[in-house]
Each structure stands twice: as C-alpha cells, then as structure tokens.
Design an enzyme around this catalytic site. Structure first.
Site, PDB file in Angstrom:
ATOM      1  N   ARG A   2      61.869  56.338  55.189  1.00  0.00           N
ATOM      2  CA  ARG A   2      62.805  56.828  56.559  1.00  0.00           C
ATOM      3  C   ARG A   2      63.802  55.952  57.236  1.00  0.00           C
ATOM      4  NH1 ARG A   2      58.363  59.839  59.916  1.00  0.00           N
ATOM      5  NH2 ARG A   2      60.064  60.293  61.260  1.00  0.00           N
ATOM      6  N   LYS A  25      64.559  61.310  69.949  1.00  0.00           N
ATOM      7  CA  LYS A  25      65.578  62.428  70.032  1.00  0.00           C
ATOM      8  C   LYS A  25      65.006  63.724  70.347  1.00  0.00           C
ATOM      9  CE  LYS A  25      66.427  61.775  65.627  1.00  0.00           C
ATOM     10  NZ  LYS A  25      65.468  60.453  65.189  1.00  0.00           N
ATOM     11  N   ARG A  66      73.175  63.642  59.065  1.00  0.00           N
ATOM     12  CA  ARG A  66      72.597  62.492  58.622  1.00  0.00           C
ATOM     13  C   ARG A  66      73.091  61.524  57.768  1.00  0.00           C
ATOM     14  NH1 ARG A  66      67.418  63.990  60.490  1.00  0.00           N
ATOM     15  NH2 ARG A  66      65.744  62.449  60.006  1.00  0.00           N
ATOM     16  N   ARG A 104      52.193  59.465  67.274  1.00  0.00           N
ATOM     17  CA  ARG A 104      52.874  60.848  67.635  1.00  0.00           C
ATOM     18  C   ARG A 104      51.793  61.921  67.180  1.00  0.00           C
ATOM     19  NH1 ARG A 104      58.611  62.585  66.013  1.00  0.00           N
ATOM     20  NH2 ARG A 104      57.917  61.793  63.917  1.00  0.00           N
ATOM     21  N   ARG A 151      52.061  64.440  61.987  1.00  0.00           N
ATOM     22  CA  ARG A 151      53.118  65.112  60.605  1.00  0.00           C
ATOM     23  C   ARG A 151      52.856  64.226  59.436  1.00  0.00           C
ATOM     24  NH1 ARG A 151      59.077  64.818  63.466  1.00  0.00           N
ATOM     25  NH2 ARG A 151      59.516  63.833  61.613  1.00  0.00           N
TER      26      ARG A 151
HETATM   27  P1  AP5 Z   1      60.161  61.808  69.099  1.00  0.00           P
HETATM   28  O1  AP5 Z   1      61.167  62.271  70.313  1.00  0.00           O
HETATM   29  O2  AP5 Z   1      59.361  62.759  68.358  1.00  0.00           O
HETATM   30  O3  AP5 Z   1      61.271  60.986  68.260  1.00  0.00           O
HETATM   31  P2  AP5 Z   1      62.394  61.470  67.133  1.00  0.00           P
HETATM   32  O4  AP5 Z   1      63.624  60.680  67.347  1.00  0.00           O
HETATM   33  O5  AP5 Z   1      62.595  62.848  67.349  1.00  0.00           O
HETATM   34  O6  AP5 Z   1      61.830  61.108  65.801  1.00  0.00           O
HETATM   35  P3  AP5 Z   1      61.765  62.206  64.469  1.00  0.00           P
HETATM   36  O7  AP5 Z   1      60.620  61.200  63.738  1.00  0.00           O
HETATM   37  O8  AP5 Z   1      61.644  63.545  64.784  1.00  0.00           O
HETATM   38  O9  AP5 Z   1      63.105  61.972  63.721  1.00  0.00           O
HETATM   39  P4  AP5 Z   1      63.496  62.034  62.291  1.00  0.00           P
HETATM   40  O10 AP5 Z   1      64.804  61.907  62.639  1.00  0.00           O
HETATM   41  O11 AP5 Z   1      62.777  61.206  61.403  1.00  0.00           O
HETATM   42  O12 AP5 Z   1      62.811  63.485  61.998  1.00  0.00           O
HETATM   43  P5  AP5 Z   1      63.576  64.854  61.871  1.00  0.00           P
HETATM   44  O13 AP5 Z   1      62.436  65.843  62.443  1.00  0.00           O
HETATM   45  O14 AP5 Z   1      64.768  64.718  62.235  1.00  0.00           O
HETATM   46  O15 AP5 Z   1      59.493  60.402  69.544  1.00  0.00           O
HETATM   47  C1  AP5 Z   1      58.472  59.813  68.512  1.00  0.00           C
HETATM   48  C2  AP5 Z   1      57.243  59.497  69.442  1.00  0.00           C
HETATM   49  O16 AP5 Z   1      57.463  58.376  70.534  1.00  0.00           O
HETATM   50  C3  AP5 Z   1      56.533  60.596  69.976  1.00  0.00           C
HETATM   51  O17 AP5 Z   1      55.295  60.516  69.992  1.00  0.00           O
HETATM   52  C4  AP5 Z   1      57.174  60.320  71.570  1.00  0.00           C
HETATM   53  O18 AP5 Z   1      56.203  60.891  72.276  1.00  0.00           O
HETATM   54  C5  AP5 Z   1      57.318  59.012  71.743  1.00  0.00           C
HETATM   55  N1  AP5 Z   1      58.351  58.420  72.589  1.00  0.00           N
HETATM   56  C6  AP5 Z   1      59.607  59.165  72.704  1.00  0.00           C
HETATM   57  N2  AP5 Z   1      60.385  58.585  73.542  1.00  0.00           N
HETATM   58  C7  AP5 Z   1      59.620  57.266  74.154  1.00  0.00           C
HETATM   59  C8  AP5 Z   1      59.887  56.321  74.956  1.00  0.00           C
HETATM   60  N3  AP5 Z   1      60.997  56.423  75.555  1.00  0.00           N
HETATM   61  N4  AP5 Z   1      58.698  55.487  75.068  1.00  0.00           N
HETATM   62  C9  AP5 Z   1      57.620  55.542  74.616  1.00  0.00           C
HETATM   63  N5  AP5 Z   1      57.234  56.427  73.452  1.00  0.00           N
HETATM   64  C10 AP5 Z   1      58.483  57.366  73.585  1.00  0.00           C
HETATM   65  O19 AP5 Z   1      63.373  64.945  60.030  1.00  0.00           O
HETATM   66  C11 AP5 Z   1      62.318  65.065  59.556  1.00  0.00           C
HETATM   67  C12 AP5 Z   1      62.641  65.143  58.178  1.00  0.00           C
HETATM   68  O20 AP5 Z   1      63.298  66.317  57.859  1.00  0.00           O
HETATM   69  C13 AP5 Z   1      63.526  64.092  57.444  1.00  0.00           C
HETATM   70  O21 AP5 Z   1      62.842  62.930  56.897  1.00  0.00           O
HETATM   71  C14 AP5 Z   1      64.086  64.901  56.085  1.00  0.00           C
HETATM   72  O22 AP5 Z   1      63.142  64.880  55.274  1.00  0.00           O
HETATM   73  C15 AP5 Z   1      64.595  66.244  56.663  1.00  0.00           C
HETATM   74  N6  AP5 Z   1      65.654  66.620  57.296  1.00  0.00           N
HETATM   75  C16 AP5 Z   1      65.875  66.351  58.648  1.00  0.00           C
HETATM   76  N7  AP5 Z   1      66.902  66.690  59.000  1.00  0.00           N
HETATM   77  C17 AP5 Z   1      67.762  66.526  57.809  1.00  0.00           C
HETATM   78  C18 AP5 Z   1      69.131  66.293  57.432  1.00  0.00           C
HETATM   79  N8  AP5 Z   1      70.111  66.263  58.340  1.00  0.00           N
HETATM   80  N9  AP5 Z   1      69.282  66.189  56.127  1.00  0.00           N
HETATM   81  C19 AP5 Z   1      68.535  66.014  55.188  1.00  0.00           C
HETATM   82  N10 AP5 Z   1      67.284  66.109  55.266  1.00  0.00           N
HETATM   83  C20 AP5 Z   1      66.625  66.083  56.773  1.00  0.00           C
END
Ligand code: AP5
Ligand code: ZN
Length: 216
Positions: free
Chosen positions: A171, A13, A88, A127, A160
């Site tokens: 997660r 994402k 979410r 990552r 992270r």
């Molecule tokens: P990346 O693009 O970083 O993946 P992502 O989908 O953004 O993953 P996240 O871990 O950031 O998502 P998340 O939803 O768990 O975390 P968030 O920050 O929202 O790609 C991942 C890796 O793969 C990278 O190394 C990249 O280079 C590689 N990659 C990407 N595309 C690829 C491809 N096509 N092929 C190969 N490799 C690839 O949330 C974090 C925390 O914040 C949550 O756990 C929670 O505690 C809190 N939080 C956030 N939002 C909320 C909410 N709405 N409500 C409550 N708590 C929340």
C-alpha cells in the site's frame, strides 16, 4: 465546502473525517468504506473489489470512478462533501474534475495529512475497527474501554485484512507511485493545505479546523 482529505495509509484520514463530517454536516464519501461495505454484503462489486483490497492493491479505475459518480449523484451537495481515499491516481483525479464540472462544482480545499513512513506501520498494525459501525480504534493511541469491544455500539472489533506488514508495504509503495503525483497536482492548483499528522488526534483536528474555519 467541497473537501478532499489525502495522506498515506494510516495517516489518520478516517479518524479526522469522522470529526469533520460531524462538525460541518457534510457527507463522507470514502471509497475504502464503500468497498468494505460491499465486501461485507458480498455484492458483485464487493466480490470483485475484495481481490484487490485484500492484497493492498488499487481497485480498477472503472469500478472506483463509477461508485464515486453514483455516490455524488445521490447528494445535492449543497453544503459540500468530504472525499476520502479518492482520487488515488492521476486518472482518477482527471475523472473527478470531469464529474464535478458536469455538476458545476469544484474542489475548494485538499487537506494533506503528512506523516512520515516510519510511524505508519505501527498505526496500521495497531488499528482495530468495529465490525458493526466502523468506528476506528488503536490498541495504544485510542484503545476501547473494553478490549475488543466497540465503545459506541458494543460491536466486535477486528483487524483489517490489509493491515498486515506485507500488505502495508504494498500500500505504501502504491501511495508513493500513484497517489503522491495527485498531491503534487493539487499543490500546483494552489488548493493543497498540509497538516502535521504526527500530532495527537485532537491537535491534528485543531489544525484542520483552522484551515476550514467554523462549522455550519
Ligand atoms: P485511520 O484514521 O484509520 O487512517 P487512514 O488514513 O484512514 O488509513 P487507511 O488505512 O484507512 O487509509 P488507506 O488509504 O490505506 O485505506 P482506504 O480505506 O482508503 O488511522 C490509522 C490508525 O492510526 C487508527 O488505529 C487510528 O486510531 C490511529 N491514529 C489516527 N490518527 C492518529 C494520531 N494523530 N495519533 C496516533 N494514532 C492515530 O483503502 C483501502 C483499500 O481500498 C485500498 O488499499 C484499495 O484496495 C481500495 N481503495 C480505496 N480507495 C480506492 C481508490 N480510490 N482507487 C482504488 N482502490 C481504492
Ligand atoms: Zn461500533
């Protein structure tokens, strides 16, 4: 265009969001990025959020809905926005519907990046993120030119706190229990578009471009 990008942790994402906001010139509203920035600055909200983020758990809706409401209020949203990581759970989706209705707006498209669970752990444990500018790398799929150093700004790369196998398990189970029903909700509304996220990053982006049409 008002866009939501969804998918399990590690689906790509953030990676795809960086490309979308550059081409379509819309603000990136990422709740995860906002929490990490607040944690880095040790604001009261950041200190509260850290208890949950470090454990891979969801930050309470009262906190999360409020930061999204504040962020949406900062933009006139003329060209739209890209929501990443929100909503979410079904209560957040309902809160978003109210926020948008108040502004006379609605979501145009929900991009769902589909990646099977077995690929996600490898993506997340590999990552690395720039401490300075937030650019994201992968030790195998998108390595920096110099080990541990950001190509964009020369900042230090770090792992992270929630990218450990134990936290990834938490997660993922929260994703299936809480977030999957939101995807089903948008599917029923007819605005969900699913993209194959197992492809290379550029191919995933091409699929997104064909859904969104040309940039501004
Ligand atoms: P990346 O693009 O970083 O993946 P992502 O989908 O953004 O993953 P996240 O871990 O950031 O998502 P998340 O939803 O768990 O975390 P968030 O920050 O929202 O790609 C991942 C890796 O793969 C990278 O190394 C990249 O280079 C590689 N990659 C990407 N595309 C690829 C491809 N096509 N092929 C190969 N490799 C690839 O949330 C974090 C925390 O914040 C949550 O756990 C929670 O505690 C809190 N939080 C956030 N939002 C909320 C909410 N709405 N409500 C409550 N708590 C929340
Ligand atoms: Zn950087």
């Amino acid at each position: 265009m008002n866009i939501i990008i969804m998918g399990p942790p590690g689906a790509g994402k953030g990676t795809q969001s960086a490309k979308i906001i550059e081409e379509y010139k819309i603000p990136h509203i990422s709740t995860g990025d906002m929490f990490r920035a607040a944690m880095k600055d040790k604001t009261p909200m950041g200190i509260e959020a850290q208890k949950y983020v470090d454990q891979g758990e969801l930050v309470p809706d009262s906190v999360t809905n409020e930061i999204v409401r504040e962020r949406l209020a900062q933009y006139d949203c003329e060209n739209g926005f890209l929501l990443d990581g929100f909503p979410r759970n079904p209560d957040q989706a309902a809160a978003l519907d109210v926020m948008l209705a108040e502004k006379g707006r609605k979501i145009d498209v929900v991009l769902n990046i589909d990646v099977p669970t077995d690929l996600l752990t490898e993506r997340l444990t590999g990552r690395r993120v720039c401490r300075n500018c937030g650019a994201t790398y992968h030790i195998v799929y998108n390595p920096p030119k110099v080990d541990g150093v950001c190509d964009v700004c020369g900042g230090e790369l770090y792992q992270r706190s929630d990218d450990t196998e134990e936290k990834i398990t938490t997660r993922l189970s929260l994703y299936f229990a809480e977030t999957k029903p939101v995807i089903d909700y948008y599917q029923k509304n007819g605005i969900l578009r699913t993209v194959d996220g197992t492809l290379g990053m550029e191919h995933v982006y091409e699929a997104i471009q064909s859904i969104l049409g040309g940039g501004n």
